[in-house]
Scaffold this motif. Structure first.
Motif, PDB file in Angstrom:
ATOM      1  N   LEU A 118      -9.959  -2.503   3.672  1.00 40.90           N
ATOM      2  CA  LEU A 118     -11.354  -2.056   3.633  1.00 40.90           C
ATOM      3  C   LEU A 118     -11.862  -1.945   2.202  1.00 40.90           C
ATOM      4  N   ARG A 119     -11.000  -1.453   1.304  1.00 40.33           N
ATOM      5  CA  ARG A 119     -11.417  -1.316  -0.098  1.00 40.33           C
ATOM      6  C   ARG A 119     -11.669  -2.683  -0.737  1.00 40.33           C
ATOM      7  N   LEU A 161      -4.634  -0.978   6.208  1.00 38.55           N
ATOM      8  CA  LEU A 161      -6.063  -0.942   6.518  1.00 38.55           C
ATOM      9  C   LEU A 161      -6.907  -0.362   5.386  1.00 38.55           C
ATOM     10  N   PRO A 162      -6.526   0.755   4.736  1.00 37.57           N
ATOM     11  CA  PRO A 162      -7.345   1.268   3.627  1.00 37.57           C
ATOM     12  C   PRO A 162      -7.509   0.250   2.498  1.00 37.57           C
ATOM     13  N   ARG A 163      -6.439  -0.461   2.159  1.00 30.07           N
ATOM     14  CA  ARG A 163      -6.543  -1.472   1.110  1.00 30.07           C
ATOM     15  C   ARG A 163      -7.450  -2.615   1.535  1.00 30.07           C
ATOM     16  N   TYR A 169       0.842   5.282   0.026  1.00 32.70           N
ATOM     17  CA  TYR A 169       0.071   6.498   0.207  1.00 32.70           C
ATOM     18  C   TYR A 169       0.660   7.596  -0.674  1.00 32.70           C
ATOM     19  N   MET A 208       0.850  -1.200   0.000  1.00 28.48           N
ATOM     20  CA  MET A 208       0.000   0.000   0.000  1.00 28.48           C
ATOM     21  C   MET A 208       0.879   1.240   0.000  1.00 28.48           C
TER      22      MET A 208
END
Length: 332
Positions: free
Chosen positions: A311-312, A307-309, A3, A1
């Motif tokens: 959740l996506r 975490l963003p990946r 950013y 991931m």
């Protein structure tokens, strides 16, 4: 991931504005967390980037802290900021070089135990001898100065810590993108293949170990001049373990993860120690913190940085399943 750079800029921008957004307690807390974040960055260079699980990082941190106080003038004159900083970083790097020269000849759990042994040896030197003041520790009564920088002013101290964290983050970001950083990544993935291709694996690992110790000493220096006090607990294995949990919590292999893990761990600790939230149970904060860390590792195996990946992917999977069900109903 990965950013975007705007995310990192936003985080450091928020940290820069924090003293004006919070009270003195909030500023002091964030300043302390930023010091631990710099220490976490130093360990991330070893564990996440080189694959060396070191359990003695607190020794380098403590040596940097003790050097700042022991080398300060005995009289009431203000010590030189740069002399103390360079001395702390140099002594921590020298000790890291000595430890690395011996411990890097071992691997796996033996490497972990050797680094722990050297850390405990340094701990008992300051704990059981007059050199470090024993269990009482030592104090700094006059903080270092340089030009217009007055570290007795909280905003100046906060600014120095913020700049240090920013420089440490940028330096490691560029280092890990350099050929040296690529070599460390190759050693982490397959050390034997790197040896076969002609790389001096021991030299690269020793350089990374020494550099990691220097950055940890830098963080120790900041801790010492911020509080004006050091004690042997700065070199204890508990701190080494806590910093290791920080980078695991944030996500190994990402320097952004080291920052996120340091802030998450410190804020969770602050939360579970709060009597306003947990009342009398706050004295058992270790239990709550341990359960929280276990939950984070269980539900976020790749750390907060992923975490963003995560959740996506879950959201995309649900949408895909919903679309498939709608198509099936249409055909039916």
């Amino acid at each position: 991931m990965r950013y975007p750079s705007s995310f990192v800029l936003a985080v450091f921008g928020l940290l820069a504005l924090w003293p004006w957004l919070s009270g003195s307690y909030g500023s002091d807390l964030v300043a302390k967390i930023m010091i631990y974040a710099l220490l976490a960055l130093s360990l991330e260079l070893l564990v996440g980037s080189t694959g060396l699980v070191c359990f003695g990082q607190a020794a380098f941190f403590g040596i940097g802290a003790y050097a700042a106080l022991l080398l300060a003038p005995a009289d009431d004159s203000a010590p030189s900021l740069w002399v103390l900083l360079l001395s702390s970083v140099t002594l921590a790097a020298v000790f890291a070089f000595a430890v690395g020269s011996l411990s890097l000849r071992t691997q796996g759990v033996y490497f972990i135990m050797v680094t722990l042994a050297f850390s405990q040896m340094a701990y008992y030197v300051v704990h059981d001898t007059p050199l470090g003041g024993g269990t009482d520790g030592i104090y700094m009564y006059v903080k270092p100065s340089w030009g217009w920088i007055d570290l007795d002013q909280p905003n100046h101290m906060y600014g120095l810590i913020w700049v240090s964290l920013l420089l440490g983050f940028v330096f490691l970001s560029q280092l890990l993108r350099s050929p040296f950083g690529r070599a460390l990544s190759g050693i982490r993935v397959n050390e034997q293949r790197m040896k076969a291709t002609g790389f001096s694996v021991f030299g690269y690992k020793l350089a990374a170990f020494t550099l990691s110790g220097a950055i940890a000493g830098w963080a120790g220096f900041l801790f010492a001049i911020k509080d004006g006090f050091v004690n042997p607990e700065l070199l204890s294995w508990h701190l080494s373990g806590a910093v290791l949990v920080m980078i695991i919590l944030g996500g190994l292999g990402h320097i952004r993860g080291a920052l996120m893990g340091a802030f998450a761990f410190a804020l969770l600790q602050e939360l579970f120690q709060s009597e306003a939230v947990f009342g009398s149970y706050a004295k058992h904060w270790h239990l709550g913190l341990g359960l929280a860390v276990m939950a984070c590792v269980a539900f976020m195996p790749h750390g907060l940085v992923a975490l963003p990946r995560q959740l996506r992917e879950r959201l995309t999977g649900r949408n895909h399943a919903k679309t498939s069900a709608q198509k099936w109903q249409g055909h039916a």
